[in-house]
Design a protein around this motif. Structure first.
Motif, PDB file in Angstrom:
ATOM      1  N   ILE A  41       0.822  -1.203   0.000  1.00  0.00           N
ATOM      2  CA  ILE A  41       0.000   0.000   0.000  1.00  0.00           C
ATOM      3  C   ILE A  41       0.861   1.260   0.000  1.00  0.00           C
ATOM      4  O   ILE A  41       2.046   1.220   0.302  1.00  0.00           O
ATOM      5  CB  ILE A  41      -0.971   0.014   1.202  1.00  0.00           C
ATOM      6  CG1 ILE A  41      -0.201   0.039   2.531  1.00  0.00           C
ATOM      7  CG2 ILE A  41      -1.889  -1.201   1.160  1.00  0.00           C
ATOM      8  CD1 ILE A  41      -1.103   0.162   3.746  1.00  0.00           C
ATOM      9  N   GLU A  42       0.244   2.368  -0.359  1.00  0.00           N
ATOM     10  CA  GLU A  42       0.862   3.699  -0.372  1.00  0.00           C
ATOM     11  C   GLU A  42       1.951   3.867  -1.422  1.00  0.00           C
ATOM     12  O   GLU A  42       2.745   4.795  -1.370  1.00  0.00           O
ATOM     13  CB  GLU A  42       1.409   4.073   1.019  1.00  0.00           C
ATOM     14  CG  GLU A  42       0.318   4.165   2.077  1.00  0.00           C
ATOM     15  CD  GLU A  42       0.823   4.748   3.381  1.00  0.00           C
ATOM     16  OE1 GLU A  42       2.007   5.134   3.450  1.00  0.00           O
ATOM     17  OE2 GLU A  42       0.026   4.818   4.333  1.00  0.00           O
ATOM     18  N   GLU A  43       2.012   2.953  -2.412  1.00  0.00           N
ATOM     19  CA  GLU A  43       2.922   3.082  -3.551  1.00  0.00           C
ATOM     20  C   GLU A  43       4.354   3.424  -3.133  1.00  0.00           C
ATOM     21  O   GLU A  43       4.992   4.324  -3.655  1.00  0.00           O
ATOM     22  CB  GLU A  43       2.399   4.139  -4.532  1.00  0.00           C
ATOM     23  CG  GLU A  43       1.044   3.798  -5.117  1.00  0.00           C
ATOM     24  CD  GLU A  43       0.580   4.817  -6.130  1.00  0.00           C
ATOM     25  OE1 GLU A  43       1.297   5.804  -6.363  1.00  0.00           O
ATOM     26  OE2 GLU A  43      -0.500   4.630  -6.694  1.00  0.00           O
ATOM     27  N   GLN A  44       4.863   2.686  -2.182  1.00  0.00           N
ATOM     28  CA  GLN A  44       6.219   2.930  -1.688  1.00  0.00           C
ATOM     29  C   GLN A  44       7.252   2.239  -2.578  1.00  0.00           C
ATOM     30  O   GLN A  44       6.928   1.349  -3.368  1.00  0.00           O
ATOM     31  CB  GLN A  44       6.345   2.418  -0.252  1.00  0.00           C
ATOM     32  CG  GLN A  44       5.447   3.140   0.744  1.00  0.00           C
ATOM     33  CD  GLN A  44       5.446   2.444   2.082  1.00  0.00           C
ATOM     34  OE1 GLN A  44       5.101   1.291   2.190  1.00  0.00           O
ATOM     35  NE2 GLN A  44       5.863   3.156   3.111  1.00  0.00           N
ATOM     36  N   GLU A  88       6.322  -1.856   8.433  1.00  0.00           N
ATOM     37  CA  GLU A  88       5.749  -1.030   9.493  1.00  0.00           C
ATOM     38  C   GLU A  88       4.459  -1.640  10.017  1.00  0.00           C
ATOM     39  O   GLU A  88       4.208  -1.660  11.226  1.00  0.00           O
ATOM     40  CB  GLU A  88       5.467   0.381   8.961  1.00  0.00           C
ATOM     41  CG  GLU A  88       4.851   1.310  10.004  1.00  0.00           C
ATOM     42  CD  GLU A  88       4.625   2.713   9.468  1.00  0.00           C
ATOM     43  OE1 GLU A  88       3.669   3.380   9.922  1.00  0.00           O
ATOM     44  OE2 GLU A  88       5.404   3.154   8.597  1.00  0.00           O
ATOM     45  N   ARG A 103      -1.875  -7.269   3.178  1.00  0.00           N
ATOM     46  CA  ARG A 103      -1.651  -5.873   2.807  1.00  0.00           C
ATOM     47  C   ARG A 103      -0.465  -5.365   3.620  1.00  0.00           C
ATOM     48  O   ARG A 103      -0.484  -5.390   4.849  1.00  0.00           O
ATOM     49  CB  ARG A 103      -2.895  -5.025   3.052  1.00  0.00           C
ATOM     50  CG  ARG A 103      -4.115  -5.519   2.290  1.00  0.00           C
ATOM     51  CD  ARG A 103      -5.357  -4.682   2.555  1.00  0.00           C
ATOM     52  NE  ARG A 103      -5.313  -3.431   1.807  1.00  0.00           N
ATOM     53  CZ  ARG A 103      -5.253  -2.229   2.366  1.00  0.00           C
ATOM     54  NH1 ARG A 103      -5.220  -2.108   3.691  1.00  0.00           N
ATOM     55  NH2 ARG A 103      -5.223  -1.133   1.633  1.00  0.00           N
ATOM     56  N   LYS A 105       2.442  -2.468   4.601  1.00  0.00           N
ATOM     57  CA  LYS A 105       2.925  -1.097   4.604  1.00  0.00           C
ATOM     58  C   LYS A 105       4.390  -1.126   5.035  1.00  0.00           C
ATOM     59  O   LYS A 105       4.718  -1.563   6.136  1.00  0.00           O
ATOM     60  CB  LYS A 105       2.128  -0.216   5.570  1.00  0.00           C
ATOM     61  CG  LYS A 105       2.603   1.238   5.572  1.00  0.00           C
ATOM     62  CD  LYS A 105       1.810   2.095   6.538  1.00  0.00           C
ATOM     63  CE  LYS A 105       2.321   3.540   6.523  1.00  0.00           C
ATOM     64  NZ  LYS A 105       1.610   4.394   7.503  1.00  0.00           N
ATOM     65  N   THR A 108       9.362   3.799   6.010  1.00  0.00           N
ATOM     66  CA  THR A 108       9.819   4.840   5.086  1.00  0.00           C
ATOM     67  C   THR A 108      11.123   5.457   5.571  1.00  0.00           C
ATOM     68  O   THR A 108      11.141   6.197   6.556  1.00  0.00           O
ATOM     69  CB  THR A 108       8.748   5.944   4.954  1.00  0.00           C
ATOM     70  OG1 THR A 108       7.518   5.363   4.544  1.00  0.00           O
ATOM     71  CG2 THR A 108       9.178   6.990   3.936  1.00  0.00           C
TER      72      THR A 108
END
Length: 238
Positions: A41-44, A88, A103, A105, A108
């Motif tokens: 998720i969040e296009e990291q 995370e 899913r 995450k 960062t």
């Protein structure tokens, strides 16, 4: 008599529903996991890949696709994923069709510390290892130990959040008297930030200096720009 018959029908209907529910639940619990789908998720950036996540989903050397639902404990699966230093948070669940979905995450990174064993500092101020899959384009921090990360973190977070600093600052260095120096992407003058204090004021002063010097076309003539002194910028000419 009619009233008794109605009660009997009602009780029978409840019994039938309970039987069907129990039958369906038992059948569903015995069904094997039909497949695994992993979503980042969040296009990291890909600091961890699907292959690594799949390996984390393996329990007792048996892939989750061969594990019955009745012995698959989703909370334990999530804990296993969350324990990975690149992750995370994770959310693991089963679909009605028997597919396991995860899913993910990722953490960062906002800076890379040049130590004996290099590591990243993430957006929460914690350390994380370098990735074999992707190298983050973040400022390089030198002469800072792992125990000093909490001290320099406010500056690193400020650089990450401020578009001007994020665009121009490529390195952070701590000198032997504990002052922090910033290296810029384009110009070769040294920015003496000083101690980690009065961040907003120092950044505001530096932006004002930069814009004026850019307008005057004088940025190339400076050797050092100091932000240490209250409400002023002190420059040293080459």
């Amino acid at each position: 008599m009619k009233r008794i018959l109605t009660y009997v029908k009602y009780i029978g209907l409840i019994g039938l529903i309970a039987f069907l529910f129990a039958f369906t639940s038992t059948r569903n619990e015995k069904r094997k996991i039909e497949g695994v789908e992993i979503e980042f998720i969040e296009e990291q950036n890909p600091y961890i890949n699907e292959l690594t996540v799949n390996k984390l989903l393996i329990q007792n050397q048996v892939g989750v696709t061969n594990v019955g639902k009745e012995i698959l404990v989703l909370n334990n699966v999530e804990k296993g994923l969350d324990a990975h230093k690149m992750i995370e948070d994770s959310d693991v669940y089963l679909t009605v069709s028997g597919q396991l979905k995860a899913r993910i995450k990722q953490r960062t990174p906002i800076a890379r510390v040049n130590a004996v064993v290099p590591f990243y500092v993430d957006v929460t101020g914690n350390t994380m290892p370098l990735s074999d899959n992707y190298s983050a384009h973040v400022p390089l921090v030198s002469n800072v130990s792992e125990r000093e990360v909490s001290e320099v973190f406010p500056l690193l977070r400020k650089i990450q959040e401020d578009e001007f600093l994020k665009k121009h600052v490529v390195s952070v260095y701590q000198n032997n008297i504990g002052n922090y120096l910033l290296g810029l992407r384009v110009y070769d003058f040294e920015v003496v930030f000083g101690k980690i204090e009065s961040l907003n004021s120092k950044v505001k002063n530096f932006k004002a200096f930069y814009q004026k010097a850019l307008k005057d076309k004088s940025l190339g003539k400076y050797k050092k720009v100091s932000l240490q002194f209250r409400n002023q910028v002190v420059c040293t000419i080459k």
